[in-house]
Design a protein around this motif. Structure first.
Motif, mmCIF file in Angstrom:
data_model
loop_
_atom_site.group_PDB
_atom_site.id
_atom_site.type_symbol
_atom_site.label_atom_id
_atom_site.label_comp_id
_atom_site.label_asym_id
_atom_site.label_seq_id
_atom_site.Cartn_x
_atom_site.Cartn_y
_atom_site.Cartn_z
ATOM 1 N N TYR A 42 0.796 -1.227 0.000
ATOM 2 C CA TYR A 42 0.000 0.000 0.000
ATOM 3 C C TYR A 42 0.832 1.282 0.000
ATOM 4 C CZ TYR A 42 -4.386 -2.435 0.259
ATOM 5 O OH TYR A 42 -5.457 -3.218 -0.043
ATOM 6 N N CYS A 43 2.045 1.214 0.517
ATOM 7 C CA CYS A 43 2.868 2.431 0.615
ATOM 8 C C CYS A 43 4.022 2.436 -0.379
ATOM 9 C CB CYS A 43 3.420 2.589 2.032
ATOM 10 S SG CYS A 43 2.150 2.709 3.279
ATOM 11 N N GLY A 44 4.344 1.281 -0.936
ATOM 12 C CA GLY A 44 5.408 1.192 -1.923
ATOM 13 C C GLY A 44 6.645 0.481 -1.394
ATOM 14 N N ILE A 45 7.367 -0.072 -2.330
ATOM 15 C CA ILE A 45 8.565 -0.852 -2.019
ATOM 16 C C ILE A 45 9.636 -0.025 -1.315
ATOM 17 C CG2 ILE A 45 10.459 -2.200 -3.053
ATOM 18 C CD1 ILE A 45 7.668 -3.621 -2.912
ATOM 19 N N PRO A 46 9.924 1.226 -1.728
ATOM 20 C CA PRO A 46 10.957 1.991 -1.023
ATOM 21 C C PRO A 46 10.647 2.190 0.468
ATOM 22 C CG PRO A 46 10.532 2.992 -3.148
ATOM 23 C CD PRO A 46 9.467 1.949 -2.938
ATOM 24 N N ILE A 47 9.384 2.456 0.790
ATOM 25 C CA ILE A 47 9.014 2.627 2.199
ATOM 26 C C ILE A 47 9.160 1.289 2.933
ATOM 27 C CG2 ILE A 47 7.052 3.052 3.754
ATOM 28 C CD1 ILE A 47 8.171 5.631 2.687
ATOM 29 N N ALA A 48 8.702 0.212 2.315
ATOM 30 C CA ALA A 48 8.817 -1.108 2.957
ATOM 31 C C ALA A 48 10.284 -1.496 3.134
ATOM 32 C CB ALA A 48 8.077 -2.164 2.142
ATOM 33 N N ARG A 49 11.124 -1.173 2.160
ATOM 34 C CA ARG A 49 12.555 -1.448 2.294
ATOM 35 C C ARG A 49 13.104 -0.749 3.521
ATOM 36 N NH1 ARG A 49 17.449 0.271 2.324
ATOM 37 N NH2 ARG A 49 16.767 2.413 2.160
ATOM 38 N N ASP A 50 12.754 0.528 3.681
ATOM 39 C CA ASP A 50 13.201 1.276 4.855
ATOM 40 C C ASP A 50 12.667 0.636 6.139
ATOM 41 O OD1 ASP A 50 14.437 3.053 3.131
ATOM 42 O OD2 ASP A 50 12.984 4.679 3.447
ATOM 43 N N ALA A 51 11.407 0.216 6.110
ATOM 44 C CA ALA A 51 10.809 -0.416 7.285
ATOM 45 C C ALA A 51 11.528 -1.717 7.642
ATOM 46 C CB ALA A 51 9.321 -0.676 7.049
ATOM 47 N N PHE A 52 11.879 -2.523 6.636
ATOM 48 C CA PHE A 52 12.606 -3.769 6.902
ATOM 49 C C PHE A 52 14.021 -3.487 7.410
ATOM 50 C CE2 PHE A 52 9.265 -6.111 4.701
ATOM 51 C CZ PHE A 52 9.222 -7.288 5.442
ATOM 52 N N VAL A 53 14.673 -2.460 6.898
ATOM 53 C CA VAL A 53 16.007 -2.087 7.402
ATOM 54 C C VAL A 53 15.908 -1.730 8.884
ATOM 55 C CG1 VAL A 53 17.811 -0.308 7.276
ATOM 56 C CG2 VAL A 53 16.973 -1.388 5.181
ATOM 57 N N ILE A 54 14.932 -0.923 9.217
ATOM 58 C CA ILE A 54 14.720 -0.543 10.613
ATOM 59 C C ILE A 54 14.398 -1.767 11.450
ATOM 60 C CG2 ILE A 54 13.116 0.670 12.164
ATOM 61 C CD1 ILE A 54 12.997 2.865 9.924
ATOM 62 N N ALA A 55 13.497 -2.606 10.962
ATOM 63 C CA ALA A 55 13.086 -3.806 11.706
ATOM 64 C C ALA A 55 14.274 -4.722 11.972
ATOM 65 C CB ALA A 55 11.992 -4.546 10.949
ATOM 66 N N ARG A 56 15.095 -4.964 10.951
ATOM 67 C CA ARG A 56 16.270 -5.837 11.143
ATOM 68 C C ARG A 56 17.209 -5.266 12.214
ATOM 69 N NH1 ARG A 56 16.055 -6.287 5.501
ATOM 70 N NH2 ARG A 56 17.696 -4.742 5.266
ATOM 71 N N ARG A 57 17.414 -3.957 12.170
ATOM 72 C CA ARG A 57 18.295 -3.314 13.156
ATOM 73 C C ARG A 57 17.720 -3.442 14.562
ATOM 74 N NH1 ARG A 57 17.689 1.718 14.230
ATOM 75 N NH2 ARG A 57 17.301 2.430 12.106
ATOM 76 N N VAL A 58 16.438 -3.155 14.715
ATOM 77 C CA VAL A 58 15.795 -3.223 16.030
ATOM 78 C C VAL A 58 15.794 -4.660 16.547
ATOM 79 C CG1 VAL A 58 13.590 -2.963 17.252
ATOM 80 C CG2 VAL A 58 14.402 -1.144 15.733
ATOM 81 N N LEU A 59 15.473 -5.609 15.695
ATOM 82 C CA LEU A 59 15.464 -7.019 16.111
ATOM 83 C C LEU A 59 16.846 -7.448 16.586
ATOM 84 C CD1 LEU A 59 13.206 -8.413 13.261
ATOM 85 C CD2 LEU A 59 12.597 -8.287 15.698
ATOM 86 N N LYS A 60 17.873 -7.012 15.877
ATOM 87 C CA LYS A 60 19.244 -7.328 16.278
ATOM 88 C C LYS A 60 19.591 -6.663 17.605
ATOM 89 C CE LYS A 60 23.996 -7.296 14.654
ATOM 90 N NZ LYS A 60 24.916 -6.927 13.577
ATOM 91 N N GLU A 61 19.276 -5.367 17.729
ATOM 92 C CA GLU A 61 19.559 -4.632 18.974
ATOM 93 C C GLU A 61 18.858 -5.260 20.177
ATOM 94 O OE1 GLU A 61 20.004 -0.231 16.864
ATOM 95 O OE2 GLU A 61 18.351 -0.589 18.261
ATOM 96 N N GLU A 62 17.665 -5.762 19.955
ATOM 97 C CA GLU A 62 16.882 -6.347 21.048
ATOM 98 C C GLU A 62 17.201 -7.823 21.273
ATOM 99 O OE1 GLU A 62 15.142 -4.586 23.107
ATOM 100 O OE2 GLU A 62 15.354 -2.726 21.971
#
Length: 144
Positions: free
Chosen positions: A112-132
Motif C-alpha cells: 500500500y505504501c510502496g517498495i521503497p518505504i517497505a525497504r526502509d521499514a525492513f532495514v529498521i526492523a532488522r536493526r531493532v530485532l538485532k539490537e533487542e
C-alpha cells in the motif's frame, strides 16, 4: 485575569493519559520527554498525554496490538521512519505483537505504501530485532 482565559496550569495531565503513555512507551521515554519540556511546550505535552494517550489509546475499542499495527502503517505511509522505528519497538517489546504479525504488517506496508518505504521499514526492523536480541527462529512457529 478572566476565568475563561486558558492557562498552561489549568488542566494538567490526565491520570488515564499518563498511565497509558507510560504503559505503551515506557517510563524511560516519558520521563525523557517530560524532563525536556519547557514552559513553551508544556501545553503540547499535556495535549499529547491527554488527547493522544488518554482519549485515543485508552478508549478500549481497539486493543493496543491493533493500535500498534495501525500506527506503524500510518507512520510508514507518511514516511515518518523515526516514529515508525519507535512504534516498531513498542509493538515488539510493549504491546507484544508476534513476529509473524510484524512481518506481515511490513509486507502489507509494501503493497500500500510502496517498495521503497517497505525497504526502509525492513532495514529498521532488522536493526531493532538485532539490537533487542530477538530469536528469529520462533518467527514461523504458529501462535495460539
Amino acid at each position: 485575569m478572566d476565568q475563561n482565559t486558558p492557562t498552561t496550569r489549568q488542566s494538567g495531565f490526565s491520570p488515564e493519559g499518563e498511565a497509558s503513555r507510560r504503559k505503551i512507551t515506557g517510563d524511560e521515554y516519558v520521563d525523557g520527554m517530560l524532563a525536556g519540556k519547557s514552559p513553551f511546550d508544556e501545553e503540547w505535552q499535556m495535549y499529547c498525554t491527554n488527547q493522544l494517550w488518554g482519549r485515543t489509546w485508552q478508549r478500549g475499542i481497539l486493543e493496543p496490538r491493533q493500535l500498534s499495527l495501525l500506527t506503524m502503517g500510518m507512520l510508514a505511509g507518511l514516511g515518518r521512519m523515526e516514529e515508525f522505528e519507535m512504534h516498531f519497538r513498542i509493538a515488539l517489546k510493549r504491546t507484544g505483537l508476534p513476529l509473524v504479525q510484524l512481518r506481515e504488517a511490513l509486507l502489507h506496508i509494501g503493497m500500500y505504501c510502496g517498495i521503497p518505504i517497505a525497504r526502509d521499514a525492513f532495514v529498521i526492523a532488522r536493526r531493532v530485532l538485532k539490537e533487542e536480541g530477538v530469536d528469529l527462529s520462533e518467527l514461523d512457529v504458529p501462535t495460539p
